[in-house]
Design an enzyme around this catalytic site. Structure first.
Site, mmCIF file in Angstrom:
data_model
loop_
_atom_site.group_PDB
_atom_site.id
_atom_site.type_symbol
_atom_site.label_atom_id
_atom_site.label_comp_id
_atom_site.label_asym_id
_atom_site.label_seq_id
_atom_site.Cartn_x
_atom_site.Cartn_y
_atom_site.Cartn_z
ATOM 1 N N GLN A 21 0.844 -1.179 0.000
ATOM 2 C CA GLN A 21 0.000 0.000 0.000
ATOM 3 C C GLN A 21 0.880 1.228 0.000
ATOM 4 O O GLN A 21 1.941 1.247 0.619
ATOM 5 C CB GLN A 21 -0.924 0.021 1.233
ATOM 6 N N GLY A 75 0.899 5.869 -1.324
ATOM 7 C CA GLY A 75 0.128 7.063 -1.619
ATOM 8 C C GLY A 75 -0.547 7.050 -2.967
ATOM 9 O O GLY A 75 -1.425 7.875 -3.230
ATOM 10 N N THR A 100 -3.271 0.705 -3.871
ATOM 11 C CA THR A 100 -3.130 -0.543 -3.116
ATOM 12 C C THR A 100 -2.849 -1.678 -4.095
ATOM 13 O O THR A 100 -3.482 -1.751 -5.153
ATOM 14 C CB THR A 100 -4.420 -0.844 -2.335
ATOM 15 N N VAL A 101 -1.905 -2.531 -3.757
ATOM 16 C CA VAL A 101 -1.487 -3.605 -4.660
ATOM 17 C C VAL A 101 -1.941 -4.951 -4.082
ATOM 18 O O VAL A 101 -1.711 -5.241 -2.905
ATOM 19 C CB VAL A 101 0.041 -3.616 -4.870
ATOM 20 N N ASP A 106 10.391 8.999 -8.378
ATOM 21 C CA ASP A 106 10.295 8.389 -7.044
ATOM 22 C C ASP A 106 11.170 7.139 -6.969
ATOM 23 O O ASP A 106 10.731 6.069 -6.557
ATOM 24 C CB ASP A 106 8.842 8.055 -6.715
#
Length: 738
Positions: free
Chosen positions: A422, A424, A427-428, A539
């Protein structure tokens, strides 16, 4: 009619004869001071409370006060059994300066629910607030792995508007979900020198949303004297659903006429059934409500008769039915039973017909809703892209559009046990498709409808990326409100797990670490320069580098990535990324380039060499930032002090110094002085093959001849500085913790 009324009156007298249901267990106190403490909470003997719902009743100068568990968190108001809420007070963090910008006082704020695992901060009823005219407020968990916060700035009191908290004098943000402990940290860009005459202090705190309202006129007077703020907590029993808890011993909903319902998080709560009130956690705790003594009696045409869980309104003589003004009214009695039975049969047939029609309408509505989401999420545009690729004979994309039913079956209807990550941006879930392929399914987030076309273009582009070190996008589903992306599954988790987690440190050899770094560099170089439209990741961190069955590194999570047109050298956007990995130049200007990824890659490379985290709050000030500590060790000739033990033993000094010099160039403050990812990938491949080449010694001699770099722990906006390191002007260190 007379005997029915007599029975109902008897039931009414019996229900009113029962004493008020207790709120605490027998032999236990139900109040501490003026605050009511209902079971499952309690204090004193362990039999007075359930599991970890202990309350401590302490004597204070103002009389007895209740506190949560063994902590110093005071409960100022009654515990809410119905909604599963309680309220505690926590300290306000503050940071004050004099007119010369010198710190006068600083007090952070920490709150930890400790052993009370059934209690957590409410993300829907609290908000994080920072107040001041030169203020940066952070809210972090105790491990400093999850951060959120906001910035408040103003140079004139007239700019501040009452009733708003949007960044001018006051800012606010939502509370992360599931938080049980946090720290509040305050920072200042200019030490309040631009606003010390009217705003010498900064304040930050977590507070109940309904309690906090910003008023500029009394801000300076109010927060000078206020030290505590109320925070709302949610609580639940255990960590199982109602269905699971009923099958086990210790089920908490023991009262007759009580009901169990599952919460949004782990655990469950109990409530008295409709028509009853009291404490559902105690036997006999739910008592009947006498509606005839309340406003409900006004609904009756004639007499109101209380019944267990409900009430009854009488009808005039010769009539029957519901005597409520808003009910079916009273109707004449039917003389023939067959008429009543015929009417009942007709009613049942009507109900069956209505139910069948409702099922048909609901199914059609669901189909239309899926079509709406499909179009809203850009499904037609994606189909056009895919058909265009097929017509042009391009087979480089194996993009597939999945149906919502396929992914529901693959994840067992998105069972919580299938969650593998999970963040920002989504959700995986781990899922298994009908062809037995194991995949990772991500619930993505799109900020606005205006970004749909860009989202579809990026999905199409990512689906065409076919690089061995980039996680493959297999397809998507657009029939749900939130788009779902389907990726190949990486069985060995994240790079962060293998270099930081307990029991895994030192598990990777130097050769494997250099290989992983080289593979990640190749992937980023491919994204920057080899795809049709360059991609900047924005990121890059060790948790976004995944490892497959053979421990091959693959770049993942393109939630913050941006496409860069060929005619643009850089793009400007809101600063996004992860503290500790964020390019200082990007943080200051808001302009990101491919060199921003180079800096973040350099931080990951240092993690590989040292086995340390990019940001460690539990360490001393000088060792808190990994980049700062690394540069300090290199400048002082203490590189071996920071390297991982296994790395020092496996690598030669020449090889390690060559690698360190490459890392130093990646994390330079001036982006123009950093190499490209293509150059980094080339050098890494050369190091792996020719670790003992003569050029290494030449580079080391040059490297040791001068200092490498000033300290780049983390950078924000500041006054331009001058000195020997002219390339770093305009950037000043900004420690993220005090």
């Amino acid at each position: 009619m007379a005997w029915q009324v007599a029975v109902l009156l008897l039931l009414q007298r019996l229900s009113s004869a029962f004493a008020a249901a207790p709120m605490a267990r027998p032999g236990c106190r139900s109040e501490c001071g003026s605050v009511q403490i209902p079971y499952p909470f309690g204090f004193g003997d362990s039999s007075c409370f359930l599991d970890d719902f202990e309350i401590t009743c302490k004597e204070t100068t103002n009389g007895p006060k209740p506190f949560l568990g063994r902590s110093n968190l005071e409960l100022p108001v009654d515990i809410d059994l119905v909604n599963g809420l309680l309220q505690v007070n926590h300290a306000i963090a503050r940071d004050c300066y004099d007119r010369q910008g010198r710190s006068i006082s600083y007090s952070g704020s920490r709150i930890n629910l400790g052993s009370m695992k059934s209690v957590r901060f409410s993300d829907s009823r609290n908000k994080f607030v920072a107040i001041g005219c030169d203020t940066v407020g952070y809210l972090a968990d105790m491990d400093y792995t999850i951060w959120t916060g906001c910035v408040s700035y103003c140079t004139n009191m007239s700019f501040v508007t009452n009733g708003t908290c949007s960044g001018i004098g006051c800012c606010e943000t939502r509370t992360p979900k599931g938080v049980r402990a946090f720290s509040v940290v305050l920072r200042s860009y200019y030490n309040h020198t631009n606003c010390s005459s009217f705003s010498p202090c900064s304040y930050a705190f977590l507070a109940n949303s309904s309690f906090m309202s910003f008023n500029a006129l009394d801000y300076f007077l109010t927060f000078k004297n206020v030290t505590m703020m109320p925070v709302t907590l949610e609580w639940a029993v255990g960590n199982r659903t109602c269905e699971e808890a009923r099958e086990e011993e210790g089920f908490a909903c023991v009262a007759k006429n009580s009901e169990c319902y599952s919460t949004n998080g782990p655990g469950y709560r109990c409530n008295c059934s409709p028509g009853y009130q009291g404490n559902p956690y105690l036997k006999g705790g739910c008592e009947d409500i006498d509606e005839c003594k309340g406003p409900q009696k006004n609904q009756c045409m004639r007499d109101c008769i209380n019944t267990p869980g409900s009430f009854y309104c009488t009808c005039p003589r010769g009539t029957r039915g519901d005597g409520r003004w808003d009910g079916s009214r009273c109707t004449p009695k039917f003389p023939y039973l067959d008429v009543v039975l015929g009417a009942g049969s007709g009613f049942l047939f009507l109900c069956a017909s209505v139910s069948w029609l409702y099922w048909i309408v609901s199914k059609k509505r669901l189909i239309k809703l899926k079509e709406k989401f499909f179009q809203q999420n850009g499904g037609l545009l994606l189909q056009h892209h895919l058909s265009s690729s097929s017509d042009d004979g391009r087979n480089d994309s194996i993009m597939r559009i999945f149906t919502s039913e396929e992914l529901q079956r693959a994840t067992n209807n998105y069972d919580e046990d299938c969650i593998i990550g999970q963040g920002g941006f989504g959700t995986v879930y781990k899922g298994t498709l009908s062809d037995q392929r194991v995949v990772a399914i991500k619930k993505s987030k799109i900020a606005a409808k205006g970004e749909i076309e860009q989202f579809i273009n990026e999905v199409v582009l990512l689906s065409t990326i076919n690089h061995k070190n980039v996680v493959k996008l297999l397809g998507c589903c657009l029939e749900t409100q939130v788009p779902l992306l389907v990726f190949e599954f990486m069985s060995n988790g994240t790079l962060s797990h293998h270099i930081h987690d307990q029991g895994r440190r030192g598990s990777l050899s130097l050769e494997n670490r250099l290989r992983i770094a080289a593979e990640a560099a190749e992937a980023l170089a491919y994204l920057h320069s080899s795809v049709s439209t360059p991609i900047i990741h924005r990121d890059v961190k060790s948790t976004n580098i995944l490892l497959d069955d053979s421990y091959t590194a693959k770049i993942s999570d393109f939630g913050t990535s941006r496409l860069v047109p060929f005619d643009r050298n850089c793009l400007t956007s809101l600063v996004r990324g992860t503290i500790g990995y964020l390019d200082p130049e990007y943080f200051q200007s808001g302009q990101f380039t491919d060199k921003s990824d180079v800096y973040s890659f350099g931080v990951v490379f240092i993690e590989l060499l040292t086995g340390e985290k990019a940001l460690s709050e539990n360490k001393s000030e000088e060792h808190r930032s990994l980049v700062k500590h690394f540069i300090s060790c290199m400048n002082e000739g203490r590189l071996c002090d920071i390297l991982d033990d296994r790395i020092r033993h496996e690598g030669s000094m020449e090889q390690l110094m060559a690698v360190a010099e490459l890392v130093e160039r990646c994390i330079r403050l001036n982006g123009d002085e950093r190499p490209t990812m293509k150059e980094v990938a080339t050098e890494l491949e050369g190091m792996r093959t020719f670790s003992n080449h003569p050029w290494v010694n030449e580079e080391i001699e040059s490297l040791l001849a001068k200092p490498l770099l000033s300290e780049p722990a983390f950078y924000g906006a500041g006054n331009t500085t001058s000195g020997d390191n002219s390339s770093h002007s305009g950037l000043v260190p900004l420690n993220i913790t005090r």
